[in-house]
Design a protein around this motif. Structure first.
Motif, PDB file in Angstrom:
ATOM      1  N   GLU A  74       0.759  -1.173   0.197  1.00  0.00           N
ATOM      2  CA  GLU A  74      -0.098   0.062  -0.073  1.00  0.00           C
ATOM      3  C   GLU A  74       0.904   1.197  -0.055  1.00  0.00           C
ATOM      4  OE1 GLU A  74      -2.473   0.008   3.482  1.00  0.00           O
ATOM      5  OE2 GLU A  74      -3.390  -1.946   3.033  1.00  0.00           O
ATOM      6  N   LEU A  75       0.452   2.326  -0.687  1.00  0.00           N
ATOM      7  CA  LEU A  75       1.148   3.428  -0.634  1.00  0.00           C
ATOM      8  C   LEU A  75       1.333   4.155   0.743  1.00  0.00           C
ATOM      9  CD1 LEU A  75      -0.599   5.665  -3.782  1.00  0.00           C
ATOM     10  CD2 LEU A  75       1.824   4.278  -3.544  1.00  0.00           C
ATOM     11  N   GLY A  76       2.417   4.438   1.099  1.00  0.00           N
ATOM     12  CA  GLY A  76       2.600   5.037   2.680  1.00  0.00           C
ATOM     13  C   GLY A  76       3.304   4.076   3.336  1.00  0.00           C
ATOM     14  N   MET A  77       3.215   2.833   3.008  1.00  0.00           N
ATOM     15  CA  MET A  77       4.068   1.787   3.931  1.00  0.00           C
ATOM     16  C   MET A  77       5.380   2.056   4.416  1.00  0.00           C
ATOM     17  SD  MET A  77       2.705  -2.168   2.697  1.00  0.00           S
ATOM     18  CE  MET A  77       1.274  -3.104   3.629  1.00  0.00           C
ATOM     19  N   MET A  78       5.713   1.843   5.343  1.00  0.00           N
ATOM     20  CA  MET A  78       7.020   2.102   5.727  1.00  0.00           C
ATOM     21  C   MET A  78       7.580   0.953   6.660  1.00  0.00           C
ATOM     22  SD  MET A  78       8.955   5.686   7.414  1.00  0.00           S
ATOM     23  CE  MET A  78       8.605   5.542   8.803  1.00  0.00           C
ATOM     24  N   VAL A 137      12.195   3.173   4.728  1.00  0.00           N
ATOM     25  CA  VAL A 137      11.991   2.746   3.168  1.00  0.00           C
ATOM     26  C   VAL A 137      10.353   3.072   3.160  1.00  0.00           C
ATOM     27  CG1 VAL A 137      11.732   1.116   1.369  1.00  0.00           C
ATOM     28  CG2 VAL A 137      13.931   1.458   3.021  1.00  0.00           C
ATOM     29  N   THR A 138       9.987   3.811   2.456  1.00  0.00           N
ATOM     30  CA  THR A 138       8.451   3.959   2.098  1.00  0.00           C
ATOM     31  C   THR A 138       7.870   3.728   0.828  1.00  0.00           C
ATOM     32  OG1 THR A 138       8.687   5.837   3.829  1.00  0.00           O
ATOM     33  CG2 THR A 138       6.589   5.945   2.502  1.00  0.00           C
ATOM     34  N   VAL A 139       6.945   3.092   0.594  1.00  0.00           N
ATOM     35  CA  VAL A 139       6.221   2.951  -0.747  1.00  0.00           C
ATOM     36  C   VAL A 139       5.676   4.256  -1.108  1.00  0.00           C
ATOM     37  CG1 VAL A 139       4.620   1.582  -1.873  1.00  0.00           C
ATOM     38  CG2 VAL A 139       5.753   0.418  -0.014  1.00  0.00           C
ATOM     39  N   VAL A 189       7.652  -1.189  -8.076  1.00  0.00           N
ATOM     40  CA  VAL A 189       7.309  -0.408  -6.926  1.00  0.00           C
ATOM     41  C   VAL A 189       8.400   0.445  -6.727  1.00  0.00           C
ATOM     42  CG1 VAL A 189       7.048  -0.552  -4.324  1.00  0.00           C
ATOM     43  CG2 VAL A 189       6.386  -2.288  -5.729  1.00  0.00           C
ATOM     44  N   THR A 190       8.078   1.741  -6.442  1.00  0.00           N
ATOM     45  CA  THR A 190       8.982   2.845  -6.185  1.00  0.00           C
ATOM     46  C   THR A 190       9.032   3.225  -4.826  1.00  0.00           C
ATOM     47  OG1 THR A 190       8.567   3.820  -8.661  1.00  0.00           O
ATOM     48  CG2 THR A 190       9.681   5.377  -7.016  1.00  0.00           C
ATOM     49  N   GLN A 192      13.863   1.694  -7.244  1.00  0.00           N
ATOM     50  CA  GLN A 192      12.921   1.090  -7.750  1.00  0.00           C
ATOM     51  C   GLN A 192      13.321  -0.725  -7.656  1.00  0.00           C
ATOM     52  OE1 GLN A 192      14.888   3.263  -9.425  1.00  0.00           O
ATOM     53  NE2 GLN A 192      13.665   4.748  -8.985  1.00  0.00           N
ATOM     54  N   VAL A 193      12.157  -1.414  -7.643  1.00  0.00           N
ATOM     55  CA  VAL A 193      12.137  -2.772  -7.183  1.00  0.00           C
ATOM     56  C   VAL A 193      11.115  -3.491  -7.940  1.00  0.00           C
ATOM     57  CG1 VAL A 193      13.311  -2.314  -5.149  1.00  0.00           C
ATOM     58  CG2 VAL A 193      10.882  -2.930  -5.178  1.00  0.00           C
ATOM     59  N   LEU A 194      11.518  -4.977  -8.075  1.00  0.00           N
ATOM     60  CA  LEU A 194      10.293  -5.724  -8.811  1.00  0.00           C
ATOM     61  C   LEU A 194       9.961  -6.607  -7.485  1.00  0.00           C
ATOM     62  CD1 LEU A 194       9.072  -6.923 -11.127  1.00  0.00           C
ATOM     63  CD2 LEU A 194      10.789  -8.576 -11.203  1.00  0.00           C
ATOM     64  N   ALA A 195       8.641  -6.324  -6.911  1.00  0.00           N
ATOM     65  CA  ALA A 195       8.182  -6.973  -5.793  1.00  0.00           C
ATOM     66  C   ALA A 195       7.590  -8.544  -6.005  1.00  0.00           C
ATOM     67  CB  ALA A 195       6.937  -5.946  -5.199  1.00  0.00           C
TER      68      ALA A 195
END
Length: 146
Positions: A16-20, A107-109, A119-120, A138-141
């Motif tokens: 989810e956006l904002g996950m840290m 690290v924050t999504v 995912v950035t 930038q990663v491949l989740a």
């Protein structure tokens, strides 16, 4: 091999956006010496107090990539975690890290492309309230089977 989600893994459909997530570590003289050995970066600003005292830092500093490695640890172990593939990372070194400093990597999504599993992540390291490194990864989740 099992279909169980490995501990520390957050799959693409669970992000989810904002996950840290964070990791905190004291940077020791031993860490600096081991990093110098593994990387073969023996710049005296990291290893020789007499030399380092003549630089703009006025003393020894840790390798920037040693602290940046904590970002990698958060990504590979926590967010997204096991099975994540690094695609890229930008880093800006804002302040030195010295032996004995306690570094917190954050690290924050920031963005998610679920179709491509890309995912950035906003990445940052702090010593206290001082930002010492900031950047973006930038990663491949991982795609997990449920």
């Amino acid at each position: 091999m099992t279909d169980q989600i490995q501990r520390g893994t957050i799959c693409i459909d669970q992000l989810e956006l904002g996950m840290m997530r964070t990791l905190t570590k004291e940077i020791t003289d031993r860490d600096i010496e081991l990093f110098a050995e593994v990387s073969t970066d023996r710049n005296p600003v990291h290893l020789d107090e007499d030399f380092a005292s003549t630089t703009l830092f006025k003393g020894r500093i840790a390798h920037g990539m040693l602290s940046a490695g904590l970002i990698s640890a958060v990504i590979g172990e926590q967010l997204p975690g096991h099975g994540t593939i690094y695609l890229g990372q930008s880093l800006k070194f804002r302040a030195p890290v010295r032996p004995g400093d306690v570094v917190t990597a954050e690290v924050t999504v920031a963005a998610i492309d679920p179709v491509k599993r890309r995912v950035t992540l906003e990445t940052r390291c702090r010593v206290g309230d001082t930002v010492v490194i900031e950047g973006e990864a930038q990663v491949l989740a991982p795609a997990c089977k449920h």
